[in-house]
Scaffold this motif. Structure first.
Motif, mmCIF file in Angstrom:
data_model
loop_
_atom_site.group_PDB
_atom_site.id
_atom_site.type_symbol
_atom_site.label_atom_id
_atom_site.label_comp_id
_atom_site.label_asym_id
_atom_site.label_seq_id
_atom_site.Cartn_x
_atom_site.Cartn_y
_atom_site.Cartn_z
ATOM 1 N N GLU A 80 -3.839 -22.507 29.038
ATOM 2 C CA GLU A 80 -4.977 -21.620 29.294
ATOM 3 C C GLU A 80 -4.516 -20.242 29.749
ATOM 4 O O GLU A 80 -4.994 -19.219 29.250
ATOM 5 C CB GLU A 80 -5.898 -22.258 30.340
ATOM 6 N N VAL A 81 -3.565 -20.191 30.686
ATOM 7 C CA VAL A 81 -3.128 -18.881 31.172
ATOM 8 C C VAL A 81 -2.279 -18.151 30.134
ATOM 9 O O VAL A 81 -2.146 -16.926 30.195
ATOM 10 C CB VAL A 81 -2.364 -18.992 32.510
ATOM 11 N N ALA A 82 -1.716 -18.892 29.179
ATOM 12 C CA ALA A 82 -1.005 -18.230 28.087
ATOM 13 C C ALA A 82 -1.991 -17.463 27.210
ATOM 14 O O ALA A 82 -1.665 -16.402 26.670
ATOM 15 C CB ALA A 82 -0.237 -19.253 27.254
ATOM 16 N N LEU A 83 -3.209 -17.995 27.079
ATOM 17 C CA LEU A 83 -4.244 -17.333 26.287
ATOM 18 C C LEU A 83 -4.997 -16.280 27.090
ATOM 19 O O LEU A 83 -5.425 -15.263 26.545
ATOM 20 C CB LEU A 83 -5.241 -18.369 25.750
ATOM 21 N N VAL A 84 -5.178 -16.541 28.382
ATOM 22 C CA VAL A 84 -5.932 -15.621 29.241
ATOM 23 C C VAL A 84 -5.079 -15.307 30.473
ATOM 24 O O VAL A 84 -5.270 -15.888 31.539
ATOM 25 C CB VAL A 84 -7.286 -16.231 29.665
ATOM 26 N N PRO A 85 -4.120 -14.412 30.342
ATOM 27 C CA PRO A 85 -3.164 -14.155 31.426
ATOM 28 C C PRO A 85 -3.794 -13.609 32.706
ATOM 29 O O PRO A 85 -3.166 -13.651 33.757
ATOM 30 C CB PRO A 85 -2.205 -13.120 30.813
ATOM 31 N N ASN A 86 -5.026 -13.093 32.620
ATOM 32 C CA ASN A 86 -5.656 -12.512 33.809
ATOM 33 C C ASN A 86 -6.639 -13.459 34.480
ATOM 34 O O ASN A 86 -7.453 -13.032 35.305
ATOM 35 C CB ASN A 86 -6.376 -11.205 33.441
ATOM 36 N N ASP A 87 -6.574 -14.747 34.165
ATOM 37 C CA ASP A 87 -7.464 -15.727 34.797
ATOM 38 C C ASP A 87 -6.884 -16.118 36.152
ATOM 39 O O ASP A 87 -6.073 -17.040 36.258
ATOM 40 C CB ASP A 87 -7.621 -16.950 33.893
ATOM 41 N N GLY A 138 -22.493 -7.519 18.047
ATOM 42 C CA GLY A 138 -21.309 -7.857 18.824
ATOM 43 C C GLY A 138 -21.050 -6.915 19.969
ATOM 44 O O GLY A 138 -20.153 -7.124 20.751
ATOM 45 N N GLY A 139 -21.852 -5.843 20.104
ATOM 46 C CA GLY A 139 -21.591 -4.856 21.139
ATOM 47 C C GLY A 139 -21.765 -5.372 22.537
ATOM 48 O O GLY A 139 -21.347 -4.745 23.490
ATOM 49 N N GLN A 140 -22.420 -6.550 22.711
ATOM 50 C CA GLN A 140 -22.627 -7.079 24.041
ATOM 51 C C GLN A 140 -21.441 -7.875 24.543
ATOM 52 O O GLN A 140 -21.436 -8.332 25.666
ATOM 53 C CB GLN A 140 -23.873 -7.978 24.046
ATOM 54 N N SER A 141 -20.441 -8.071 23.716
ATOM 55 C CA SER A 141 -19.293 -8.871 24.130
ATOM 56 C C SER A 141 -18.443 -8.108 25.116
ATOM 57 O O SER A 141 -18.453 -6.884 25.159
ATOM 58 C CB SER A 141 -18.450 -9.258 22.909
ATOM 59 N N GLN A 142 -17.673 -8.847 25.913
ATOM 60 C CA GLN A 142 -16.776 -8.244 26.895
ATOM 61 C C GLN A 142 -15.350 -8.559 26.511
ATOM 62 O O GLN A 142 -14.955 -9.717 26.486
ATOM 63 C CB GLN A 142 -17.077 -8.795 28.291
ATOM 64 N N PRO A 143 -14.536 -7.555 26.175
ATOM 65 C CA PRO A 143 -13.158 -7.810 25.741
ATOM 66 C C PRO A 143 -12.307 -8.273 26.896
ATOM 67 O O PRO A 143 -12.648 -8.064 28.059
ATOM 68 C CB PRO A 143 -12.699 -6.434 25.232
ATOM 69 N N PRO A 144 -11.181 -8.918 26.597
ATOM 70 C CA PRO A 144 -10.266 -9.331 27.660
ATOM 71 C C PRO A 144 -9.832 -8.127 28.477
ATOM 72 O O PRO A 144 -9.698 -7.022 27.958
ATOM 73 C CB PRO A 144 -9.083 -9.945 26.891
ATOM 74 N N ALA A 145 -9.569 -8.355 29.777
ATOM 75 C CA ALA A 145 -9.254 -7.251 30.672
ATOM 76 C C ALA A 145 -7.998 -6.512 30.255
ATOM 77 O O ALA A 145 -7.847 -5.333 30.506
ATOM 78 C CB ALA A 145 -9.103 -7.769 32.105
ATOM 79 N N GLN A 146 -7.049 -7.235 29.598
ATOM 80 C CA GLN A 146 -5.794 -6.585 29.271
ATOM 81 C C GLN A 146 -5.881 -5.735 28.013
ATOM 82 O O GLN A 146 -4.949 -5.045 27.665
ATOM 83 C CB GLN A 146 -4.677 -7.619 29.109
ATOM 84 N N SER A 147 -7.014 -5.804 27.282
ATOM 85 C CA SER A 147 -7.147 -5.054 26.045
ATOM 86 C C SER A 147 -7.704 -3.673 26.327
ATOM 87 O O SER A 147 -8.651 -3.515 27.081
ATOM 88 C CB SER A 147 -8.069 -5.796 25.073
ATOM 89 N N THR A 148 -7.137 -2.644 25.694
ATOM 90 C CA THR A 148 -7.638 -1.290 25.860
ATOM 91 C C THR A 148 -8.299 -0.790 24.589
ATOM 92 O O THR A 148 -8.843 0.304 24.562
ATOM 93 C CB THR A 148 -6.486 -0.335 26.227
ATOM 94 N N ASP A 149 -8.262 -1.562 23.513
ATOM 95 C CA ASP A 149 -8.875 -1.182 22.255
ATOM 96 C C ASP A 149 -10.364 -1.462 22.322
ATOM 97 O O ASP A 149 -10.785 -2.550 22.686
ATOM 98 C CB ASP A 149 -8.235 -1.989 21.113
ATOM 99 N N LEU A 191 -12.839 -15.217 34.743
ATOM 100 C CA LEU A 191 -12.210 -15.614 33.488
ATOM 101 C C LEU A 191 -12.859 -14.916 32.317
ATOM 102 O O LEU A 191 -14.042 -15.068 32.091
ATOM 103 C CB LEU A 191 -12.319 -17.135 33.316
ATOM 104 N N GLY A 192 -12.091 -14.135 31.576
ATOM 105 C CA GLY A 192 -12.633 -13.451 30.413
ATOM 106 C C GLY A 192 -12.820 -14.366 29.232
ATOM 107 O O GLY A 192 -13.464 -14.010 28.256
ATOM 108 N N ALA A 193 -12.265 -15.579 29.306
ATOM 109 C CA ALA A 193 -12.298 -16.462 28.145
ATOM 110 C C ALA A 193 -13.700 -16.879 27.773
ATOM 111 O O ALA A 193 -14.036 -16.982 26.598
ATOM 112 C CB ALA A 193 -11.458 -17.707 28.418
ATOM 113 N N CYS A 194 -14.528 -17.156 28.760
ATOM 114 C CA CYS A 194 -15.874 -17.608 28.445
ATOM 115 C C CYS A 194 -16.663 -16.495 27.784
ATOM 116 O O CYS A 194 -17.409 -16.720 26.847
ATOM 117 C CB CYS A 194 -16.579 -18.090 29.712
ATOM 118 N N GLY A 195 -16.483 -15.285 28.275
ATOM 119 C CA GLY A 195 -17.138 -14.161 27.638
ATOM 120 C C GLY A 195 -16.614 -13.967 26.233
ATOM 121 O O GLY A 195 -17.351 -13.612 25.317
ATOM 122 N N LEU A 196 -15.319 -14.225 26.053
ATOM 123 C CA LEU A 196 -14.707 -14.122 24.739
ATOM 124 C C LEU A 196 -15.331 -15.121 23.783
ATOM 125 O O LEU A 196 -15.679 -14.790 22.654
ATOM 126 C CB LEU A 196 -13.203 -14.382 24.858
#
Length: 307
Positions: free
Chosen positions: A146-153, A51-62, A32-37
């Motif tokens: 939850e899955v609406a916010l984190v579709p890759n969970d 903030g460089g240690q954060s992990q972006p959601p898997a679906q983000s490419t930015d 789940l990327g949400a906790c890292g978010l």
């Protein structure tokens, strides 16, 4: 009556075992990327330059930091709120054994901060807590959020798929739509699982075990949806995968695998599945043994279908 009393206890024990394992892995950032978010956003609020240690959601490419918060709201990131941070810390610190307190603090946080940066991990934990306390409808409602916010969970997708498939029947409102949703969630979890990157701080064994727990639920949920649509032949490989991946297979999955094989005249495979189900201690033993005996009688008078 004794059998009826034991079954809920057994199911609760199984759910606790599975959910504890999944929750530990998810909070660690495996599924789940949400906790890292949430951690990343919290870090931004206290250390704007780190903030460089954060992990972006898997679906983000930015690669920028701003998209980290966009799944939570259409507007900019919510302002820093010390009370909100404290509320989340209090929620997070509640032991997983104190489900009522976990639910109380989680519901309060969501109500007080409807656009909180912490919604994904709170929704996830509430999904698990509602499941463990048999509040199925609440579990399904918050799981959808939850899955609406984190579709890759894949964890929540799989849990919802299996739960919807097992609780939906002919009297369920919008039963067809519910089963379609379960199938969609299951297929998505199965599709996403191989694409998840392994965190550096986890062993391959631990990471694989976490993914497999989600895949077991996803394959089981999809298999039952197929059975309820009368597609028993298509359901067989789903349940075969579920029991293959499970180090301690759920007797329910063996039972359903047996029923799918029996319905398609694969009698030997059905008997084998029913026997494995009957070998597991619990309230399903008698039912599985009866099905094994009935299938043996059926195989004596009917031709088995070729594989």
């Amino acid at each position: 009556m004794e059998r009826r009393r034991k079954r809920p206890d057994r199911r609760r024990r199984m759910r606790r075992k599975c959910s504890r394992w999944l929750e530990a892995l998810t909070i660690a950032g495996v599924l789940l990327g949400a906790c890292g978010l949430a951690v990343a956003q919290s870090g931004q609020s206290s250390q704007s330059g780190q903030g460089g240690q954060s992990q972006p959601p898997a679906q983000s490419t930015d690669k920028s930091k701003t998209p980290d918060v966009t799944p939570l709201t259409l507007d900019a990131a919510p302002p820093v709120n010390a009370e909100e941070d404290a509320a989340f810390k209090a929620f997070k610190d509640v032991p997983s054994t104190d489900l009522n307190k976990k639910i109380e603090l989680g519901e309060d946080l969501v109500k007080k901060y409807p656009q909180s940066r912490y919604l994904p991990p709170v929704y996830y934990s509430l999904t698990i807590a509602y499941m463990q306390t048999n509040q199925v409808q609440k579990m399904l409602d918050v799981g959808d959020k939850e899955v609406a916010l984190v579709p890759n969970d894949i964890t929540t997708l799989a849990i919802l798929a299996q739960t919807i498939s097992r609780t939906t029947n002919s009297s369920t409102p919008n039963a067809a739509q519910q089963l379609d949703k379960a199938a969609t969630y299951a297929k998505k979890a199965i599709e996403l699982a191989p694409t998840l990157p392994k965190p550096e701080n986890l062993t391959e064994e631990t990471f694989t075990a976490g993914k497999n727990q989600a895949l077991i639920a996803a394959h089981s949920g999809l298999g039952l949806v197929l059975i309820k649509h009368g597609k028993n032949a298509d359901a067989i490989p789903e349940f075969e995968q579920a029991v293959k991946l499970d180090t301690n297979p759920d007797p329910v999955n063996y039972y359903l695998l047996g029923m799918a094989n029996k319905s398609t005249s694969h009698f030997d495979d059905a008997i084998a599945a029913f026997n494995k189900c009957a070998a597991a201690p619990g309230p399903m033993q008698a039912q599985c043994k009866a099905q094994a005996d009935d299938t043996k009688k059926k195989s004596a008078t009917e031709l088995s279908a070729p594989k």
